[in-house]
Write an enzyme that holds these catalytic residues in place. Structure first.
Site, PDB file in Angstrom:
ATOM      1  N   ASP A   1      -9.140  17.030 -14.929  1.00  0.00           N
ATOM      2  CA  ASP A   1      -9.400  15.635 -15.287  1.00  0.00           C
ATOM      3  C   ASP A   1      -9.105  15.533 -16.781  1.00  0.00           C
ATOM      4  O   ASP A   1      -9.858  16.040 -17.611  1.00  0.00           O
ATOM      5  CB  ASP A   1     -10.859  15.285 -14.970  1.00  0.00           C
ATOM      6  CG  ASP A   1     -11.198  13.830 -15.318  1.00  0.00           C
ATOM      7  OD1 ASP A   1     -10.520  13.253 -16.191  1.00  0.00           O
ATOM      8  OD2 ASP A   1     -12.147  13.281 -14.726  1.00  0.00           O
TER       9      ASP A   1
ATOM     10  N   TYR B   1     -17.773  14.734 -15.033  1.00  0.00           N
ATOM     11  CA  TYR B   1     -18.111  13.307 -15.012  1.00  0.00           C
ATOM     12  C   TYR B   1     -19.117  13.092 -13.861  1.00  0.00           C
ATOM     13  O   TYR B   1     -18.862  13.546 -12.730  1.00  0.00           O
ATOM     14  CB  TYR B   1     -16.831  12.507 -14.787  1.00  0.00           C
ATOM     15  CG  TYR B   1     -17.055  11.016 -14.702  1.00  0.00           C
ATOM     16  CD1 TYR B   1     -17.374  10.290 -15.847  1.00  0.00           C
ATOM     17  CD2 TYR B   1     -16.962  10.342 -13.496  1.00  0.00           C
ATOM     18  CE1 TYR B   1     -17.601   8.928 -15.769  1.00  0.00           C
ATOM     19  CE2 TYR B   1     -17.176   8.985 -13.419  1.00  0.00           C
ATOM     20  CZ  TYR B   1     -17.496   8.286 -14.556  1.00  0.00           C
ATOM     21  OH  TYR B   1     -17.718   6.929 -14.481  1.00  0.00           O
TER      22      TYR B   1
ATOM     23  N   LYS C   1      -9.809   4.365 -19.307  1.00  0.00           N
ATOM     24  CA  LYS C   1     -10.135   4.826 -20.655  1.00  0.00           C
ATOM     25  C   LYS C   1      -8.906   4.731 -21.568  1.00  0.00           C
ATOM     26  O   LYS C   1      -8.382   3.658 -21.737  1.00  0.00           O
ATOM     27  CB  LYS C   1     -10.725   6.233 -20.576  1.00  0.00           C
ATOM     28  CG  LYS C   1     -11.750   6.417 -19.424  1.00  0.00           C
ATOM     29  CD  LYS C   1     -13.020   5.601 -19.593  1.00  0.00           C
ATOM     30  CE  LYS C   1     -13.896   5.520 -18.343  1.00  0.00           C
ATOM     31  NZ  LYS C   1     -14.223   6.756 -17.666  1.00  0.00           N
TER      32      LYS C   1
ATOM     33  N   ARG D   1       0.831  -1.216   0.000  1.00  0.00           N
ATOM     34  CA  ARG D   1       0.000   0.000   0.000  1.00  0.00           C
ATOM     35  C   ARG D   1       0.862   1.261   0.000  1.00  0.00           C
ATOM     36  O   ARG D   1       0.462   2.313  -0.473  1.00  0.00           O
ATOM     37  CB  ARG D   1      -0.969  -0.004   1.203  1.00  0.00           C
ATOM     38  CG  ARG D   1      -1.833   1.258   1.296  1.00  0.00           C
ATOM     39  CD  ARG D   1      -3.056   1.103   2.193  1.00  0.00           C
ATOM     40  NE  ARG D   1      -2.762   0.518   3.485  1.00  0.00           N
ATOM     41  CZ  ARG D   1      -2.139   1.140   4.489  1.00  0.00           C
ATOM     42  NH1 ARG D   1      -1.745   2.386   4.348  1.00  0.00           N
ATOM     43  NH2 ARG D   1      -1.902   0.519   5.626  1.00  0.00           N
TER      44      ARG D   1
HETATM   45  C1  LIG Z   1     -14.621   7.156 -16.323  1.00  0.00           C
HETATM   46  C2  LIG Z   1     -14.281   8.505 -15.858  1.00  0.00           C
HETATM   47  C3  LIG Z   1     -13.994   8.763 -14.493  1.00  0.00           C
HETATM   48  C4  LIG Z   1     -14.095   7.711 -13.408  1.00  0.00           C
HETATM   49  O1  LIG Z   1     -13.203   6.685 -13.613  1.00  0.00           O
HETATM   50  P1  LIG Z   1     -13.401   5.159 -13.096  1.00  0.00           P
HETATM   51  O2  LIG Z   1     -12.147   4.535 -13.555  1.00  0.00           O
HETATM   52  O3  LIG Z   1     -14.640   4.652 -13.751  1.00  0.00           O
HETATM   53  O4  LIG Z   1     -13.547   5.212 -11.614  1.00  0.00           O
HETATM   54  C5  LIG Z   1     -13.626  10.053 -14.150  1.00  0.00           C
HETATM   55  N1  LIG Z   1     -13.558  11.041 -15.065  1.00  0.00           N
HETATM   56  C6  LIG Z   1     -13.847  10.829 -16.367  1.00  0.00           C
HETATM   57  C7  LIG Z   1     -13.764  11.962 -17.340  1.00  0.00           C
HETATM   58  C8  LIG Z   1     -14.218   9.556 -16.816  1.00  0.00           C
HETATM   59  O5  LIG Z   1     -14.503   9.369 -18.105  1.00  0.00           O
END
Ligand SMILES: *Cc1c(COP(=O)(O)O)cnc(C)c1O
Length: 394
Positions: free
Chosen positions: A184, A112, A209, A59
């Site tokens: 983000d 998001y 993604k 961790r």
């Molecule tokens: C999918 C997504 C998230 C969250 O990510 P997870 O891996 O599903 O927890 C946050 N921000 C954006 C822009 C996303 O597309």
């Protein structure tokens, strides 16, 4: 570690933070699937816990996870990165580190979904106030700033409207008000946009993604611009415990090596599909940052290295027409998420946003006819033929 800071983007993606395994010479970073690490003796253990180099407990640090963190930190031009169990664990790492009783956050309204929802339903319980604005106009960000604003949290391109936010302009506003800027960067990926070079202090990704890119892992990461911010994030992250498993890290590390190849390919497909859809008689409008028809095309050119691989378009005939499209595609898969090698399609009005009051959904720019296409790496002809066929059905 190789010094590749000044090398080309593809070289950096493949080599950043990577080195042959010191124990065996393995070229691919091994999966150090262990929860704990043996100390040579008491003095060694004490030194490790004082903060000298050395692994103690997974961790708190693991060689496989660190190889991934070094890679992404380098690609985003940060001083360090912290891998997280999911994108949401990354988002919450930032919120938990910098928000608290009596503080305020200004964020992009089209955030998001869960990143917004958790502020409105959970952080509010701990005395955190939030204001959501259309950050595509920096004036809205300026107007929302308060003396207690600690974070300005931006998403660009925004989902699924693909509106862009001017990072340099918003960073100047935030810094003048004493707030940190968080971006983000999931939609663009580090291949196309580097917010830390445009004034941001922290950048985060859902690596689920584009970075992993194979639709088989959920993961997140936070990159800090300077050591002070990194140290604060690290302390919070290690103690809240949303850290990454070494096997998960290895899968993402395997995925990221082809980020440039996948992104080039998917972006090329997206650009061609955008141009095709724009001319289609059944399509009312197309929104894609790589097309000159995008209202912020010039800003996209300035702060991104390409339009990305997500586009949205409006089908003539509204809600029902949108459903016809998504119910009949064959190559594109009806699923949420994006950034994988396979093309995914979704219709927010009839799927992800059915729980959102219609007025709120429309105010956020998500019209009944909006179809979102997360373009993958398939043969272009097949993607075009798939859409051509379903558009004939409406
Ligand atoms: C999918 C997504 C998230 C969250 O990510 P997870 O891996 O599903 O927890 C946050 N921000 C954006 C822009 C996303 O597309």
């Amino acid at each position: 570690m190789k010094d590749i800071g000044k090398k080309g983007m593809m070289t950096r993606i493949i080599h950043a933070g990577q080195h042959a395994d010191p124990a065996t010479g393995a070229v691919s970073t091994p999966i150090y699937q262990t929860s704990t690490f043996a100390f040579r003796d008491a003095d060694h253990g004490a030194a490790c816990f004082r903060g000298e180099p050395g692994y103690k407990y997974t961790r708190l640090g693991n060689p496989t996870t660190e190889a991934l963190e070094h890679n992404i930190a380098e690609l985003e031009h940060g001083c360090g990165a912290l891998a997280a169990a999911s994108g949401m664990a990354a988002v919450n790492m930032v919120y938990l580190a910098f928000l608290g009783q009596g503080t305020h956050i200004v964020a992009t309204d089209a955030l998001y979904g869960p990143s917004r929802m958790i502020l409105e339903s959970e952080y509010v319980r701990f005395g955190v106030a939030s204001t959501f604005v259309d950050s595509s106009d920096p004036k809205n960000v300026a107007a929302a700033m308060r003396p207690d604003t600690k974070l300005v949290y931006l998403e660009t391109p925004a989902n699924p409207t693909l509106k862009l936010t001017d990072l340099e302009a918003c960073a100047e506003i935030a810094h003048k008000g004493g707030a940190l800027v968080v971006v983000d960067n999931t939609f663009a990926s580090p291949y196309l946009q580097n917010p830390l070079l445009q004034g941001a202090d922290i950048v985060l990704h859902s690596m689920t993604k584009f970075i992993n890119g194979h639709t088989d892992v959920v993961a997140g990461i936070v990159v800090a611009k300077d050591p002070e911010i990194y140290a604060r994030l690290r302390k919070v992250h290690f103690n809240f415990g949303g850290t990454m498993d070494p096997h998960q890290a290895w899968l993402v590390l395997r995925g990221v090596k082809t980020l440039g190849l996948r992104m080039d390919r998917a972006q090329d497909n997206a650009m061609k599909l955008g141009a095709y859809l724009e001319k289609h008689p059944k399509v009312a409008w197309v929104r894609y940052p790589g097309l000159e028809s995008h209202p912020q095309y010039a800003l996209g050119k300035r702060q991104m290295r390409g339009g990305g691989a997500v586009l949205s378009f409006g089908v003539k005939g509204g809600l029902e027409a949108g459903k016809t499209v998504i119910n009949n595609v064959e190559i594109a898969t009806l699923a949420v998420s994006l950034g994988g090698v396979e093309t995914l399609i979704e219709h927010p009005a009839s799927m992800t946003h059915t729980g959102v009051p219609i007025a709120d959904r429309l105010a956020a720019g998500i019209s009944d006819d909006l179809v979102r296409l997360a373009v993958g790496c398939e043969s272009y002809e097949d993607l075009e033929a798939d859409l051509a066929r379903v558009l004939e059905m409406i």
